[in-house]
Write an enzyme that holds these catalytic residues in place. Structure first.
Site, short mmCIF file in Angstrom:
data_model
loop_
_atom_site.label_atom_id
_atom_site.label_comp_id
_atom_site.label_asym_id
_atom_site.label_seq_id
_atom_site.Cartn_x
_atom_site.Cartn_y
_atom_site.Cartn_z
CG HIS A 111 -6.26 -6.88 1.55
ND1 HIS A 111 -7.39 -7.29 2.01
CD2 HIS A 111 -5.06 -7.28 2.26
CE1 HIS A 111 -7.08 -7.80 3.46
NE2 HIS A 111 -5.69 -7.60 3.41
CG ASP B 152 -10.47 -5.47 3.95
OD1 ASP B 152 -10.66 -4.31 3.11
OD2 ASP B 152 -10.12 -6.56 3.14
CG ASP C 276 -10.64 -5.06 0.18
OD1 ASP C 276 -11.60 -5.97 0.60
OD2 ASP C 276 -9.31 -5.32 0.53
CG HIS D 244 -7.55 -11.03 -3.45
ND1 HIS D 244 -6.66 -9.97 -3.91
CD2 HIS D 244 -8.03 -10.65 -2.25
CE1 HIS D 244 -6.41 -9.29 -2.63
NE2 HIS D 244 -7.39 -9.55 -1.58
#
Ligand SMILES: [Zn+2]
Length: 300
Positions: free
Chosen positions: A161, A242, A159, A123
């Site tokens: 996200h 995740d 991931d 991120h």
């Protein structure tokens, strides 16, 4: 066959604050799982050096790096709503980026490697920390690989996200192709299928709760699209756990063997190009451990 697991003890020094999901126990759980006797014949441990400044500056402006270091020196503080620096976060971030660099080097030497990076990186923007991330480990790794002669880099991010930071850093650079499958709409809000960069970005936005085989199929289909008429010299995996069923920060339904299968398929598609994984998210310790073990076995 054995596979190098690259690590640095300082990766556990970052403290984001009481109750924060990105906690030191995460990396400890990964290391403990990979130290299990059953993996002794599979894993070779390699301690990385902290990342040198010049490797960071291939991705991040000096002013941003100075600001992070200065904030840590003052004892830390918030950088966005969920990203906090503690007094030793800078040390941990340099160690984490160093693990990513070391994993590239070991991957080039051995064919595969797994960098146990923490804090995570996907991120982080070039000039802004966000989403628990400070430095873009995978982009720093990509630039390092290019310095070492691996001109074309495929990054695959599973991931849960969207890897918004990675995308922002590489989306104008046709020497890097970026595939990201992620829950959508979800944090951080980016990652729509029509975000294509210069034709080098392949987003796979998906709702939560689909059958696990759909996620596997769709990720590999996007990888195949990225590889259509284009050969990478190295494959980097932003391996977030995740996306496993039961993670508190996501709603995907994948099992550890699904990610192992994806890693195996990436190796097959990569041909002779090295495949190097680095850790991103994953917030339930037992799933993180199971995912790391499955990935290590697939890479060995
Ligand atoms: Zn994540």
């Amino acid at each position: 066959m054995t596979m190098d697991v690259v690590w640095h003890p300082a990766c556990r020094l970052h403290q984001a604050g009481a109750g924060h999901p990105e906690r030191p126990e995460r990396i400890a759980a990964v290391w403990e799982a990979l130290r299990a006797p059953a993996l002794a014949a599979v894993v070779e441990w390699v301690e990385a050096a902290p990342a040198p400044r010049e490797a960071l500056e291939r991705v991040h402006p000096p002013r941003y790096l100075d600001a992070l270091e200065a904030l840590a020196t003052r004892g830390g503080g918030p950088l966005d709503a969920d990203t906090f620096m503690g007094p030793r976060t800078w040390e941990a971030a340099l160690a984490s980026a160093g693990v990513a660099l070391g994993a590239v080097e070991r991957g080039i030497a051995r064919g595969t490697a797994f960098g146990t990076t923490r804090p995570p990186g996907h991120h982080a923007l070039a000039d802004r920390a966000m989403g628990f991330c400070f430095l873009s480990n995978v982009a720093i790794a990509a630039r390092h690989a290019q310095q070492l002669g691996k001109a074309q880099v495929l990054i695959v991010d599973w991931d849960v996200h969207h890897g918004n930071g990675t995308q922002a850093i590489v989306e104008q650079d046709a020497s890097v192709r970026f595939v990201s499958m992620h829950q959508y709409p979800w944090y951080p809000g980016t990652g729509a299928a029509d975000e294509r960069g210069v034709g080098n970005v392949f987003n796979v936005p998906r709702p939560p709760g689909l059958p696990r085989a759909v996620y596997v199929h769709d990720l590999l289909a996007a990888v195949d699209a990225a590889l259509d008429g284009w050969r990478p010299d190295i494959v980097l995996v932003s391996a977030g756990f995740d996306s496993l069923a039961g993670d508190p920060l996501g709603g995907f339904t994948l099992e550890p063997e699904d990610l192992a299968h994806c890693a195996t398929e990436l190796r097959r598609r990569a041909g002779r190009a090295p495949v190097v994984a680095m850790l991103e998210g994953g917030y339930r310790l037992d799933l993180l451990a199971a995912g790391a073990v499955a990935l290590a076995r697939a890479l060995a």
